[in-house]
Design a protein around this motif. Structure first.
Motif, PDB file in Angstrom:
ATOM      1  N   UNK A  60      21.031 -20.866  -1.540  1.00  0.00           N
ATOM      2  CA  UNK A  60      21.164 -20.742  -0.081  1.00  0.00           C
ATOM      3  C   UNK A  60      22.017 -19.542   0.304  1.00  0.00           C
ATOM      4  N   UNK A  61      22.792 -19.051  -0.655  1.00  0.00           N
ATOM      5  CA  UNK A  61      23.768 -17.999  -0.333  1.00  0.00           C
ATOM      6  C   UNK A  61      25.065 -18.646   0.111  1.00  0.00           C
ATOM      7  N   UNK A  62      26.078 -17.846   0.341  1.00  0.00           N
ATOM      8  CA  UNK A  62      27.347 -18.418   0.794  1.00  0.00           C
ATOM      9  C   UNK A  62      27.159 -18.968   2.212  1.00  0.00           C
ATOM     10  N   UNK A  63      27.975 -19.947   2.593  1.00  0.00           N
ATOM     11  CA  UNK A  63      27.851 -20.486   3.955  1.00  0.00           C
ATOM     12  C   UNK A  63      27.924 -19.388   5.020  1.00  0.00           C
ATOM     13  N   UNK A  64      28.769 -18.423   4.770  1.00  0.00           N
ATOM     14  CA  UNK A  64      28.928 -17.350   5.752  1.00  0.00           C
ATOM     15  C   UNK A  64      27.649 -16.518   5.884  1.00  0.00           C
ATOM     16  N   UNK A  65      27.074 -16.161   4.722  1.00  0.00           N
ATOM     17  CA  UNK A  65      25.833 -15.367   4.745  1.00  0.00           C
ATOM     18  C   UNK A  65      24.700 -16.135   5.412  1.00  0.00           C
ATOM     19  N   UNK A  66      24.620 -17.413   5.070  1.00  0.00           N
ATOM     20  CA  UNK A  66      23.535 -18.225   5.621  1.00  0.00           C
ATOM     21  C   UNK A  66      23.680 -18.351   7.145  1.00  0.00           C
ATOM     22  N   UNK A  67      24.902 -18.637   7.581  1.00  0.00           N
ATOM     23  CA  UNK A  67      25.135 -18.772   9.022  1.00  0.00           C
ATOM     24  C   UNK A  67      24.827 -17.462   9.743  1.00  0.00           C
ATOM     25  N   UNK A  69      22.624 -15.258   8.961  1.00  0.00           N
ATOM     26  CA  UNK A  69      21.171 -15.063   9.108  1.00  0.00           C
ATOM     27  C   UNK A  69      20.615 -15.864  10.276  1.00  0.00           C
ATOM     28  N   UNK A  70      21.153 -17.050  10.468  1.00  0.00           N
ATOM     29  CA  UNK A  70      20.710 -17.845  11.611  1.00  0.00           C
ATOM     30  C   UNK A  70      21.198 -17.239  12.921  1.00  0.00           C
ATOM     31  N   UNK A  71      22.458 -16.910  12.957  1.00  0.00           N
ATOM     32  CA  UNK A  71      23.037 -16.486  14.236  1.00  0.00           C
ATOM     33  C   UNK A  71      22.469 -15.148  14.695  1.00  0.00           C
ATOM     34  N   UNK A  72      22.095 -14.291  13.762  1.00  0.00           N
ATOM     35  CA  UNK A  72      21.575 -12.980  14.160  1.00  0.00           C
ATOM     36  C   UNK A  72      20.364 -13.108  15.063  1.00  0.00           C
ATOM     37  N   UNK A  73      19.431 -13.951  14.687  1.00  0.00           N
ATOM     38  CA  UNK A  73      18.245 -14.043  15.528  1.00  0.00           C
ATOM     39  C   UNK A  73      18.342 -15.113  16.594  1.00  0.00           C
ATOM     40  N   UNK A  74      19.197 -16.124  16.358  1.00  0.00           N
ATOM     41  CA  UNK A  74      19.335 -17.148  17.389  1.00  0.00           C
ATOM     42  C   UNK A  74      20.026 -16.603  18.627  1.00  0.00           C
ATOM     43  N   UNK A  75      21.009 -15.746  18.407  1.00  0.00           N
ATOM     44  CA  UNK A  75      21.809 -15.282  19.533  1.00  0.00           C
ATOM     45  C   UNK A  75      21.216 -14.071  20.219  1.00  0.00           C
ATOM     46  N   UNK A  76      20.710 -13.133  19.450  1.00  0.00           N
ATOM     47  CA  UNK A  76      20.360 -11.863  20.057  1.00  0.00           C
ATOM     48  C   UNK A  76      18.948 -11.382  19.750  1.00  0.00           C
TER      49      UNK A  76
ATOM     50  N   UNK B  59      13.275 -20.773  10.926  1.00  0.00           N
ATOM     51  CA  UNK B  59      13.929 -20.957  12.215  1.00  0.00           C
ATOM     52  C   UNK B  59      13.548 -19.835  13.183  1.00  0.00           C
ATOM     53  N   UNK B  60      13.489 -18.624  12.660  1.00  0.00           N
ATOM     54  CA  UNK B  60      13.102 -17.491  13.522  1.00  0.00           C
ATOM     55  C   UNK B  60      11.657 -17.635  13.983  1.00  0.00           C
ATOM     56  N   UNK B  61      10.778 -18.008  13.057  1.00  0.00           N
ATOM     57  CA  UNK B  61       9.365 -18.170  13.430  1.00  0.00           C
ATOM     58  C   UNK B  61       9.199 -19.280  14.464  1.00  0.00           C
ATOM     59  N   UNK B  62      10.050 -20.282  14.344  1.00  0.00           N
ATOM     60  CA  UNK B  62      10.010 -21.370  15.333  1.00  0.00           C
ATOM     61  C   UNK B  62      10.454 -20.847  16.700  1.00  0.00           C
TER      62      UNK B  62
END
Lengths: 186, 119
Positions: A60-67, A69-76, B59-62
């Motif tokens: 999964x990668x480190x928690x920081x790296x994983x978070x 990846x999510x936040x980059x596209x979720x936020x902006x 998640x992005x694709x969603x």
């Protein structure tokens, strides 16, 4: 073997890094990852394979790296520009008033400063910034005659300072609206 | 060794450019949860990715509206989040499929026609 402690530690750390997202979104992500990890463990136990929980978590990668990846596209969609980090905490409720108000104020202020900077080139005596003797008032703009009992600030430096500051404000307004737009669309 | 290295680099580059299509293609005509999707991709030589790549991508694709997700609990198993294509996802996959096949045919043409240019 009980892996709960190690998994919990990973998920707790991940939750901390996901805190910049909506709680519901973060919980959804963590719930899915937790489900995945325990599915992997169950499958390995059923098949009699040894489980290297470190390897599972490492994928999964480190928690920081994983978070991240999510936040980059979720936020902006794209990472925010430097200096706008605080905006990450804004909830998704930017109203049209705030959006257009910010745009109007920012662009008008930027335009006024740029125009004053340019006018200073052609009308050096009538355009400027003056402060009165007591420092109680400041006049900025185009005047027929320089105010009495006032000292002019900046002088010819108003040209580069006005244009540069106006351009900067215009640019920052553009970036601000780009960020706010994300919160209006979703 | 050099040959293996070049092939590995090629796979990485190709995967980067085709990941969206890989996921959409894997979900064509079926719903899969994360681990099942991961296992499917890892069975194929050039599409193997890790969890850390898969889940943020899903998640992005969603968020883009090309896949949908739904928690499903079957019997006594723990709930799993199943992903499937939306109508937008199917349309996007059709477009990507067409472009992919065009790329392959163009590449095949170049490989099949070495030597001085004749066109």
């Amino acid at each position: 073997m009980n892996y709960d402690r190690q998994i919990n530690q990973y998920l707790i750390t991940l939750a901390q890094y996901m805190s910049r997202l909506d709680t519901q979104q973060a919980n959804e992500v963590i719930r899915e990852i937790e489900s995945h990890i325990y599915d992997v463990i169950d499958n390995a136990e059923i098949e009699g394979r040894p489980i290297a929980i470190d390897e599972v978590l490492a994928r999964f990668g480190s928690p920081r790296q994983l978070a991240q990846q999510y936040s980059d596209h979720l936020l902006m969609g794209t990472p925010p520009p430097p200096g706008f980090t605080a905006l990450r905490k804004i909830k998704k409720s930017v109203t049209a008033g705030v959006f257009y108000g910010s745009g109007i104020v920012g662009y008008i202020l930027g335009a006024v400063l740029i125009i004053i900077g340019i006018l200073k080139v052609f009308m050096p005596e009538s355009v400027g910034v003056w402060v009165n003797d007591h420092g109680q008032s400041i006049i900025l703009g185009v005047v027929e005659q320089a105010p009495l009992s006032s000292d002019e600030l900046l002088g010819i430096w108003l040209i580069p300072v006005g244009i540069a500051t106006g351009s900067l404000i215009t640019y920052l307004t553009y970036r601000l609206l780009s960020v706010l737009k994300q919160y209006r669309e979703h | 060794m050099e040959k293996d290295n070049s092939a590995a680099k090629w796979d990485v580059q190709l995967r980067k450019g085709t990941l969206d299509m890989v996921i959409l293609a894997a979900l064509k005509g079926r719903s899969l949860y994360g681990l099942a999707l991961l296992n499917l991709l890892q069975k194929l030589e050039t599409t193997a990715i890790t969890e850390g790549t898969l889940y943020p991508l899903l998640d992005r694709l969603k968020k883009e509206g090309v896949v949908s997700a739904q928690w499903v609990q079957e019997g006594t198993t723990r709930p799993r989040k199943y992903y499937s294509l939306t109508p937008e996802g199917k349309a996007k996959l059709n477009i990507l499929t067409e472009r992919w096949r065009k790329s392959v045919s163009d590449m095949e043409f170049l490989l099949a026609n070495p030597g001085p240019a004749t066109f």
